[in-house]
Scaffold this motif. Structure first.
Motif, PDB file in Angstrom:
ATOM      1  N   PRO A  87      44.290 -13.366  25.264  1.00 51.65           N
ATOM      2  CA  PRO A  87      44.110 -11.992  24.794  1.00 51.65           C
ATOM      3  C   PRO A  87      44.847 -11.783  23.471  1.00 51.65           C
ATOM      4  CG  PRO A  87      45.615 -12.049  26.661  1.00 51.65           C
ATOM      5  CD  PRO A  87      45.108 -13.446  26.469  1.00 51.65           C
ATOM      6  N   LEU A  88      44.242 -11.016  22.582  1.00 49.59           N
ATOM      7  CA  LEU A  88      44.829 -10.739  21.267  1.00 49.59           C
ATOM      8  C   LEU A  88      45.348  -9.306  21.226  1.00 49.59           C
ATOM      9  CD1 LEU A  88      42.134 -12.332  18.914  1.00 49.59           C
ATOM     10  CD2 LEU A  88      44.198 -13.384  19.827  1.00 49.59           C
ATOM     11  N   GLU A  89      46.445  -9.141  20.553  1.00 46.07           N
ATOM     12  CA  GLU A  89      46.998  -7.801  20.332  1.00 46.07           C
ATOM     13  C   GLU A  89      46.147  -7.106  19.263  1.00 46.07           C
ATOM     14  OE1 GLU A  89      49.536  -6.421  21.972  1.00 46.07           O
ATOM     15  OE2 GLU A  89      49.657  -8.233  23.202  1.00 46.07           O
ATOM     16  N   PRO A  90      46.153  -5.771  19.237  1.00 44.07           N
ATOM     17  CA  PRO A  90      45.411  -5.073  18.171  1.00 44.07           C
ATOM     18  C   PRO A  90      45.910  -5.494  16.791  1.00 44.07           C
ATOM     19  CG  PRO A  90      46.043  -3.541  19.903  1.00 44.07           C
ATOM     20  CD  PRO A  90      46.713  -4.845  20.210  1.00 44.07           C
ATOM     21  N   GLY A  91      44.998  -5.856  15.907  1.00 42.92           N
ATOM     22  CA  GLY A  91      45.336  -6.283  14.555  1.00 42.92           C
ATOM     23  C   GLY A  91      45.672  -7.754  14.426  1.00 42.92           C
ATOM     24  N   GLU A  92      45.660  -8.497  15.509  1.00 42.56           N
ATOM     25  CA  GLU A  92      46.019  -9.912  15.478  1.00 42.56           C
ATOM     26  C   GLU A  92      44.833 -10.811  15.121  1.00 42.56           C
ATOM     27  OE1 GLU A  92      48.138 -13.234  18.404  1.00 42.56           O
ATOM     28  OE2 GLU A  92      47.559 -11.298  19.219  1.00 42.56           O
ATOM     29  N   LEU A  93      43.600 -10.306  15.240  1.00 39.00           N
ATOM     30  CA  LEU A  93      42.411 -11.130  15.017  1.00 39.00           C
ATOM     31  C   LEU A  93      42.338 -11.751  13.619  1.00 39.00           C
ATOM     32  CD1 LEU A  93      39.724 -12.244  16.079  1.00 39.00           C
ATOM     33  CD2 LEU A  93      38.655 -10.114  15.325  1.00 39.00           C
ATOM     34  N   PRO A  94      42.559 -11.014  12.522  1.00 40.89           N
ATOM     35  CA  PRO A  94      42.448 -11.652  11.203  1.00 40.89           C
ATOM     36  C   PRO A  94      43.418 -12.821  11.014  1.00 40.89           C
ATOM     37  CG  PRO A  94      42.441  -9.279  10.955  1.00 40.89           C
ATOM     38  CD  PRO A  94      42.762  -9.561  12.383  1.00 40.89           C
ATOM     39  N   GLY A  95      44.642 -12.671  11.494  1.00 44.67           N
ATOM     40  CA  GLY A  95      45.612 -13.755  11.360  1.00 44.67           C
ATOM     41  C   GLY A  95      45.228 -14.983  12.166  1.00 44.67           C
ATOM     42  N   ARG A  96      44.712 -14.777  13.375  1.00 44.38           N
ATOM     43  CA  ARG A  96      44.309 -15.906  14.208  1.00 44.38           C
ATOM     44  C   ARG A  96      43.076 -16.595  13.634  1.00 44.38           C
ATOM     45  NH1 ARG A  96      46.336 -15.813  19.622  1.00 44.38           N
ATOM     46  NH2 ARG A  96      45.126 -17.715  19.900  1.00 44.38           N
ATOM     47  N   LEU A  97      42.169 -15.825  13.015  1.00 44.66           N
ATOM     48  CA  LEU A  97      40.981 -16.432  12.406  1.00 44.66           C
ATOM     49  C   LEU A  97      41.354 -17.281  11.197  1.00 44.66           C
ATOM     50  CD1 LEU A  97      38.390 -13.518  12.589  1.00 44.66           C
ATOM     51  CD2 LEU A  97      38.470 -15.582  14.002  1.00 44.66           C
ATOM     52  N   SER A  98      42.378 -16.867  10.462  1.00 42.68           N
ATOM     53  CA  SER A  98      42.785 -17.641   9.280  1.00 42.68           C
ATOM     54  C   SER A  98      43.457 -18.950   9.667  1.00 42.68           C
ATOM     55  CB  SER A  98      43.710 -16.816   8.393  1.00 42.68           C
ATOM     56  OG  SER A  98      44.914 -16.539   9.087  1.00 42.68           O
ATOM     57  N   ASN A  99      43.950 -19.065  10.917  1.00 44.39           N
ATOM     58  CA  ASN A  99      44.593 -20.303  11.374  1.00 44.39           C
ATOM     59  C   ASN A  99      43.614 -21.331  11.913  1.00 44.39           C
ATOM     60  OD1 ASN A  99      47.104 -19.261  10.751  1.00 44.39           O
ATOM     61  ND2 ASN A  99      47.451 -18.462  12.801  1.00 44.39           N
ATOM     62  N   ILE A 100      42.344 -20.996  12.020  1.00 45.21           N
ATOM     63  CA  ILE A 100      41.347 -21.934  12.544  1.00 45.21           C
ATOM     64  C   ILE A 100      41.020 -22.960  11.466  1.00 45.21           C
ATOM     65  CG2 ILE A 100      38.987 -22.173  13.402  1.00 45.21           C
ATOM     66  CD1 ILE A 100      39.300 -19.408  14.651  1.00 45.21           C
ATOM     67  N   ARG A 101      41.110 -24.222  11.836  1.00 48.05           N
ATOM     68  CA  ARG A 101      40.865 -25.310  10.880  1.00 48.05           C
ATOM     69  C   ARG A 101      39.376 -25.548  10.685  1.00 48.05           C
ATOM     70  NH1 ARG A 101      45.014 -29.636  13.415  1.00 48.05           N
ATOM     71  NH2 ARG A 101      46.895 -28.387  13.178  1.00 48.05           N
ATOM     72  N   ARG A 123      32.306  -1.443  18.031  1.00 51.09           N
ATOM     73  CA  ARG A 123      33.393  -2.407  18.283  1.00 51.09           C
ATOM     74  C   ARG A 123      32.911  -3.829  18.029  1.00 51.09           C
ATOM     75  NH1 ARG A 123      38.691  -3.228  18.211  1.00 51.09           N
ATOM     76  NH2 ARG A 123      39.432  -4.468  19.949  1.00 51.09           N
ATOM     77  N   VAL A 124      31.699  -4.138  18.467  1.00 54.97           N
ATOM     78  CA  VAL A 124      31.128  -5.466  18.216  1.00 54.97           C
ATOM     79  C   VAL A 124      30.941  -5.673  16.717  1.00 54.97           C
ATOM     80  CG1 VAL A 124      29.137  -6.967  18.624  1.00 54.97           C
ATOM     81  CG2 VAL A 124      30.007  -5.534  20.466  1.00 54.97           C
ATOM     82  N   MET A 125      30.458  -4.655  16.021  1.00 50.93           N
ATOM     83  CA  MET A 125      30.232  -4.784  14.582  1.00 50.93           C
ATOM     84  C   MET A 125      31.549  -4.915  13.816  1.00 50.93           C
ATOM     85  SD  MET A 125      27.122  -5.161  14.377  1.00 50.93           S
ATOM     86  CE  MET A 125      27.153  -5.407  12.632  1.00 50.93           C
ATOM     87  N   ALA A 126      32.605  -4.271  14.299  1.00 55.69           N
ATOM     88  CA  ALA A 126      33.910  -4.419  13.653  1.00 55.69           C
ATOM     89  C   ALA A 126      34.420  -5.850  13.791  1.00 55.69           C
ATOM     90  CB  ALA A 126      34.904  -3.432  14.255  1.00 55.69           C
ATOM     91  N   VAL A 127      34.243  -6.435  14.965  1.00 57.82           N
ATOM     92  CA  VAL A 127      34.662  -7.825  15.165  1.00 57.82           C
ATOM     93  C   VAL A 127      33.815  -8.762  14.318  1.00 57.82           C
ATOM     94  CG1 VAL A 127      34.795  -9.683  16.882  1.00 57.82           C
ATOM     95  CG2 VAL A 127      35.607  -7.397  17.458  1.00 57.82           C
TER      96      VAL A 127
END
Length: 170
Positions: A87-101, A123-127
């Motif tokens: 599970p991701l905290e609110p606002g954590e998605l951009p940082g986790r996406l940048s760590n994907i190799r 919500r789906v469109m925001a993601v």
């Protein structure tokens, strides 16, 4: 290996006797069964990867070929986002996406997006917007394959616009 032959009483004939029981176990059928079980587990293991309970919407779209290690992004019924099963905290998605190799060929891996049917379309469109902003352009939306054909879409009225009330409701 000695077979333990008993001599018959004849002097000029061939010796005949009984064979001793073999003390070896034939493991060939056991190996065959184990290989079949191994193949069954190898085929079914990737189907058990979705750990987040999401009630998927129905669709009649054809299935797409899957990658070896797709990244699964799930949006639960409460709107909580999961990256694989974390599970991701609110606002954590951009940082986790940048760590994907990226893949060895330099392209980013395919993202499999699973969204519960009860969540808001926005919500789906925001993601999906965050995925696009991070450079992920290959996004697969997961649905159930048991949908009926869609009903006919009503044509717009004679003025050329859809019928919408003054308060924004149809």
């Amino acid at each position: 290996m000695a077979m333990g032959l008993a001599s018959s009483g004849r002097s000029g004939g061939r010796r005949r006797g009984r064979r001793a029981p073999m003390a070896e176990i034939n493991v060939t059928p056991f190996v065959d069964v184990m290989l079949v079980l191994l193949i069954i587990f190898m085929v079914t293991a990737p189907l058990l990867t979705s750990g987040v309970p999401v009630e998927l919407p129905d669709s009649r779209a054809n299935a797409l070929p899957t990658e070896q290690d797709p990244i699964t992004l799930s949006i639960g019924a409460t709107g909580l986002i999961y990256l694989d099963n974390d599970p991701l905290e609110p606002g954590e998605l951009p940082g986790r996406l940048s760590n994907i190799r990226p893949n060895p060929d330099g392209s980013l891996p395919q993202i499999t997006l699973r969204g519960d049917r009860a969540i808001d379309y926005g919500r789906v469109m925001a993601v999906m917007g965050e995925l696009n902003r991070a450079g992920f352009n290959s996004i697969a939306l997961v649905t159930n394959g048991s949908a009926a054909a869609p009903a006919a879409i009503d044509a717009p009225d004679s003025s050329g616009s859809d019928i919408i009330g003054s308060d924004g409701e149809q």
